[in-house]
Scaffold this motif. Structure first.
Motif, mmCIF file in Angstrom:
data_model
loop_
_atom_site.group_PDB
_atom_site.id
_atom_site.type_symbol
_atom_site.label_atom_id
_atom_site.label_comp_id
_atom_site.label_asym_id
_atom_site.label_seq_id
_atom_site.Cartn_x
_atom_site.Cartn_y
_atom_site.Cartn_z
ATOM 1 N N ILE A 168 45.219 67.167 -61.555
ATOM 2 C CA ILE A 168 45.697 66.335 -60.452
ATOM 3 C C ILE A 168 45.662 64.851 -60.824
ATOM 4 O O ILE A 168 46.606 64.100 -60.563
ATOM 5 C CB ILE A 168 44.867 66.604 -59.187
ATOM 6 N N ALA A 169 44.585 64.427 -61.473
ATOM 7 C CA ALA A 169 44.476 63.027 -61.885
ATOM 8 C C ALA A 169 45.583 62.645 -62.855
ATOM 9 O O ALA A 169 46.074 61.511 -62.838
ATOM 10 C CB ALA A 169 43.111 62.785 -62.522
ATOM 11 N N GLU A 170 46.008 63.596 -63.677
ATOM 12 C CA GLU A 170 47.025 63.313 -64.692
ATOM 13 C C GLU A 170 48.446 63.431 -64.164
ATOM 14 O O GLU A 170 49.344 62.712 -64.619
ATOM 15 C CB GLU A 170 46.827 64.270 -65.878
ATOM 16 N N SER A 171 48.660 64.321 -63.174
ATOM 17 C CA SER A 171 50.042 64.669 -62.836
ATOM 18 C C SER A 171 50.460 64.425 -61.394
ATOM 19 O O SER A 171 51.671 64.383 -61.120
ATOM 20 C CB SER A 171 50.273 66.158 -63.148
ATOM 21 N N TRP A 172 49.526 64.274 -60.472
ATOM 22 C CA TRP A 172 49.941 64.241 -59.070
ATOM 23 C C TRP A 172 50.797 63.033 -58.735
ATOM 24 O O TRP A 172 51.691 63.121 -57.884
ATOM 25 C CB TRP A 172 48.731 64.297 -58.136
ATOM 26 N N GLU A 173 50.554 61.910 -59.374
ATOM 27 C CA GLU A 173 51.378 60.742 -59.055
ATOM 28 C C GLU A 173 52.845 61.008 -59.402
ATOM 29 O O GLU A 173 53.755 60.579 -58.682
ATOM 30 C CB GLU A 173 50.870 59.500 -59.793
ATOM 31 N N ARG A 174 53.087 61.717 -60.494
ATOM 32 C CA ARG A 174 54.468 62.095 -60.819
ATOM 33 C C ARG A 174 55.045 62.980 -59.737
ATOM 34 O O ARG A 174 56.203 62.815 -59.316
ATOM 35 C CB ARG A 174 54.514 62.817 -62.169
ATOM 36 N N ALA A 175 54.236 63.939 -59.273
ATOM 37 C CA ALA A 175 54.696 64.830 -58.213
ATOM 38 C C ALA A 175 54.977 64.045 -56.931
ATOM 39 O O ALA A 175 55.994 64.266 -56.258
ATOM 40 C CB ALA A 175 53.652 65.918 -57.953
ATOM 41 N N LYS A 202 43.066 54.823 -53.915
ATOM 42 C CA LYS A 202 42.430 56.055 -53.477
ATOM 43 C C LYS A 202 41.621 56.650 -54.614
ATOM 44 O O LYS A 202 41.937 56.469 -55.778
ATOM 45 C CB LYS A 202 43.492 57.068 -53.000
ATOM 46 N N ALA A 203 40.592 57.400 -54.250
ATOM 47 C CA ALA A 203 39.747 58.010 -55.266
ATOM 48 C C ALA A 203 40.489 59.116 -55.992
ATOM 49 O O ALA A 203 41.258 59.853 -55.401
ATOM 50 C CB ALA A 203 38.486 58.581 -54.616
ATOM 51 N N VAL A 204 40.262 59.210 -57.299
ATOM 52 C CA VAL A 204 40.862 60.242 -58.132
ATOM 53 C C VAL A 204 39.745 60.957 -58.864
ATOM 54 O O VAL A 204 38.783 60.327 -59.291
ATOM 55 C CB VAL A 204 41.843 59.606 -59.156
ATOM 56 N N PRO A 205 39.827 62.301 -59.024
ATOM 57 C CA PRO A 205 38.791 63.017 -59.748
ATOM 58 C C PRO A 205 38.553 62.417 -61.122
ATOM 59 O O PRO A 205 39.480 61.959 -61.787
ATOM 60 C CB PRO A 205 39.363 64.437 -59.856
ATOM 61 N N GLY A 206 37.322 62.441 -61.553
ATOM 62 C CA GLY A 206 37.000 61.968 -62.886
ATOM 63 C C GLY A 206 36.583 60.518 -62.911
ATOM 64 O O GLY A 206 36.356 59.961 -63.979
#
Length: 221
Positions: A168-175, A202-206
């Motif tokens: 999610i941290a790597e790809s959600w912004e693209r989505a 906003k907080a992001v995992p990791g």
């Protein structure tokens, strides 16, 4: 997946600091046995209004929308404005995905995250966005989440939840950028998101922030 009792239901979507109401028709079969699903649209994008009153007015002004040919549309329209207010559970906040993934993998959190990702995948299907569909349906961690058969408890489950957070941290912004490209904000929902209401910060995992993701992966690809 989200559970819908009615053939057409009002839903609320939040993306990039804006919230709007639209309509969603879960999968149905036409007279030829072909399966369809769809959102309220104008032929090009999903239309969202700020309030049930605004949505009611828009429907009156735009009778040739994308759900007009749905077999249940006439009976739904006869319910009037009362049917245009989303149920409490019919709110899907795409901005909140980072926060959900950063929390503990408790059943309620997992369910809410799974439903939100599932609705995003339905946008991909309805809008025939192959890149968004591939990102969500073709990524192992997203697929396992939506299928609902994965336990995130115990050592192995915690490791799986962590892997999902990394994805999610790597790809959600693209989505999210692709989702936003299919949304048409009307009425009061069209108000621009103010600074601090968007995904930045906003907080992001990791331990990263969403601002770290924006710009690196934010372009539509």
């Amino acid at each position: 997946m989200p559970f819908f009792v009615d053939p057409i239901a009002a839903v609320s979507l939040t993306a990039n600091g804006r919230t709007g109401i639209t309509l969603f028709a879960p999968p149905w079969q036409d007279s030829d046995g072909e399966e369809w699903q769809g959102f309220l649209g104008d032929g090009a994008k999903i239309v969202l209004l700020g309030t049930a009153d605004e949505l009611n007015t828009w429907l009156g002004d735009n009778p040739d929308h994308d759900l007009a040919d749905h077999p249940a549309w006439k009976s739904f329209a006869n319910k009037g404005k009362a049917a245009l207010s989303p149920a409490a559970k019919a709110h899907y906040d795409f901005d909140a995905v980072y926060e959900l993934a950063a929390a503990e993998g408790e059943p309620e959190t997992v369910s809410k995250l799974a439903d939100t990702v599932d609705v995003a995948a339905r946008i991909a299907d309805c809008c025939e966005d192959g890149k968004l569909r591939s990102l969500l349906n073709g990524t192992r961690e997203y697929a396992l989440l939506v299928e609902g058969d994965t336990s995130y408890h115990g050592k192995d489950g915690a490791a799986e939840w962590s892997r999902l957070g990394d994805v999610i941290a790597e790809s959600w912004e693209r989505a999210l950028v692709r989702i936003e490209s299919w949304l048409r904000w009307e009425g009061s929902s069209a108000a621009a998101a103010t600074a601090g209401e968007s995904v930045a910060g906003k907080a992001v995992p990791g331990g990263a922030s969403a601002a770290d993701v924006v710009g690196e992966d934010g372009a539509i690809r």
